[in-house]
Every structure is written in structure tokens, then in C-alpha cells.
Scaffold this motif. Structure first.
Motif, PDB file in Angstrom:
ATOM      1  N   ASP A  13     -10.502  11.330  -5.978  1.00 12.28           N
ATOM      2  CA  ASP A  13      -9.937  12.638  -6.327  1.00 12.28           C
ATOM      3  C   ASP A  13      -8.728  12.473  -7.235  1.00 12.28           C
ATOM      4  O   ASP A  13      -8.358  13.392  -7.969  1.00 12.28           O
ATOM      5  N   LEU A  14      -8.112  11.294  -7.204  1.00  8.71           N
ATOM      6  CA  LEU A  14      -6.974  11.025  -8.087  1.00  8.71           C
ATOM      7  C   LEU A  14      -7.366  11.107  -9.562  1.00  8.71           C
ATOM      8  O   LEU A  14      -6.520  11.354 -10.416  1.00  8.71           O
ATOM      9  N   ALA A  15      -8.643  10.934  -9.860  1.00  7.93           N
ATOM     10  CA  ALA A  15      -9.113  11.015 -11.243  1.00  7.93           C
ATOM     11  C   ALA A  15      -8.955  12.426 -11.802  1.00  7.93           C
ATOM     12  O   ALA A  15      -9.025  12.619 -13.024  1.00  7.93           O
ATOM     13  N   GLN A  57       0.842  -1.193   0.000  1.00  4.57           N
ATOM     14  CA  GLN A  57       0.000   0.000   0.000  1.00  4.57           C
ATOM     15  C   GLN A  57       0.877   1.243   0.000  1.00  4.57           C
ATOM     16  O   GLN A  57       2.029   1.201   0.394  1.00  4.57           O
ATOM     17  N   VAL A  58       0.267   2.354  -0.421  1.00  2.00           N
ATOM     18  CA  VAL A  58       1.005   3.611  -0.460  1.00  2.00           C
ATOM     19  C   VAL A  58       0.068   4.757  -0.094  1.00  2.00           C
ATOM     20  O   VAL A  58      -1.086   4.784  -0.505  1.00  2.00           O
ATOM     21  N   ASN A  59       0.589   5.676   0.701  1.00  2.00           N
ATOM     22  CA  ASN A  59      -0.158   6.876   1.055  1.00  2.00           C
ATOM     23  C   ASN A  59       0.063   7.893  -0.058  1.00  2.00           C
ATOM     24  O   ASN A  59       1.166   8.423  -0.211  1.00  2.00           O
ATOM     25  N   VAL A  60      -0.974   8.158  -0.835  1.00  2.00           N
ATOM     26  CA  VAL A  60      -0.849   9.064  -1.984  1.00  2.00           C
ATOM     27  C   VAL A  60      -0.681  10.517  -1.564  1.00  2.00           C
ATOM     28  O   VAL A  60      -0.341  11.357  -2.398  1.00  2.00           O
ATOM     29  N   GLY A  66      -3.313  20.467  -2.912  1.00  2.00           N
ATOM     30  CA  GLY A  66      -3.422  19.973  -1.542  1.00  2.00           C
ATOM     31  C   GLY A  66      -3.685  18.475  -1.504  1.00  2.00           C
ATOM     32  O   GLY A  66      -3.733  17.785  -2.524  1.00  2.00           O
ATOM     33  N   ARG A  67      -3.882  17.984  -0.309  1.00  2.00           N
ATOM     34  CA  ARG A  67      -4.042  16.549  -0.067  1.00  2.00           C
ATOM     35  C   ARG A  67      -5.309  16.006  -0.726  1.00  2.00           C
ATOM     36  O   ARG A  67      -6.288  16.722  -0.883  1.00  2.00           O
ATOM     37  N   PHE A  68      -5.261  14.736  -1.079  1.00  2.00           N
ATOM     38  CA  PHE A  68      -6.427  14.050  -1.623  1.00  2.00           C
ATOM     39  C   PHE A  68      -7.340  13.667  -0.459  1.00  2.00           C
ATOM     40  O   PHE A  68      -6.895  13.048   0.509  1.00  2.00           O
ATOM     41  N   ALA A  74       2.728  16.422  -8.392  1.00  2.00           N
ATOM     42  CA  ALA A  74       2.551  17.824  -8.806  1.00  2.00           C
ATOM     43  C   ALA A  74       1.140  18.303  -8.497  1.00  2.00           C
ATOM     44  O   ALA A  74       0.949  19.423  -7.999  1.00  2.00           O
ATOM     45  N   TYR A  75       0.141  17.470  -8.779  1.00  2.00           N
ATOM     46  CA  TYR A  75      -1.248  17.832  -8.486  1.00  2.00           C
ATOM     47  C   TYR A  75      -1.435  18.046  -6.987  1.00  2.00           C
ATOM     48  O   TYR A  75      -2.046  19.024  -6.556  1.00  2.00           O
TER      49      TYR A  75
END
Length: 91
Positions: free
Chosen positions: A68-70, A27-30, A61-63, A55-56
Motif C-alpha cells: 500500500d506504500l506504493a 525495523q520501523v512501523n510505518v 488511514g493505516r497501511f 501525510a498519506y
């Protein structure tokens, strides 16, 4: 068990432990990970898309939600669905 068999078993055990230690996380914290980590953990996300995620995040700011990654160019709902179990928003 012969000494040779014992040695082979020991070497195999050491190799498996080393592989587990250097394997990519599941897993990864985006919201915190760097581009290299994102690319290593997320399926269908190469370095360029991972850099776009970073960059986004820096610009907007944070997702708050994984979908929201879309909003990141090159990341669609299908990519998110494929990685749903891998994506974390917090640690």
C-alpha cells in the motif's frame, strides 16, 4: 594483560555499547513512526518521502499491506522490496 591493555579493551567495549544504543533501529512501523524515524530506517527514503508517507497515512488511514506504500508519491515497488524486512505494520 597490562593495565593499559585492559583500559583499552574497556574503552572499546564502552564505545561499541554506546554505538549500539544510538544506532537506528532495524525495523520501523510505518503506521506509527514519525517522518524522521522513517527516513532514518528505510533505505531510499529521505525526509521528503517520509513526510509524504506520514501525510498519506493521516489522510487515508493505516497501511494494511506493505505494498500500500506504493500509493505514496515517490514510493515504488522497488523501494518497498528493498525495505521489505524493515517495514512493520504493527509492533
Amino acid at each position: 594483560m597490562t593495565l593499559r591493555s585492559l583500559l583499552n579493551a574497556l574503552l572499546l567495549s564502552a564505545a561499541l555499547c554506546a554505538q549500539a544504543a544510538f544506532a537506528a533501529p532495524d525495523q520501523v512501523n510505518v503506521n506509527d513512526a514519525d517522518a524522521a524515524t522513517l527516513a532514518a530506517v528505510l533505505d531510499g527514503v529521505g525526509l521528503a518521502r517520509a513526510e509524504a508517507i506520514v501525510a498519506y497515512r493521516q489522510e487515508h488511514g493505516r497501511f494494511a499491506d506493505i505494498y500500500d506504500l506504493a500509493n505514496v508519491k515517490g514510493i515504488g515497488d522497488r523501494t518497498i522490496e528493498l525495505n521489505e524486512e524493515r517495514i512493520l505494520l504493527t509492533d
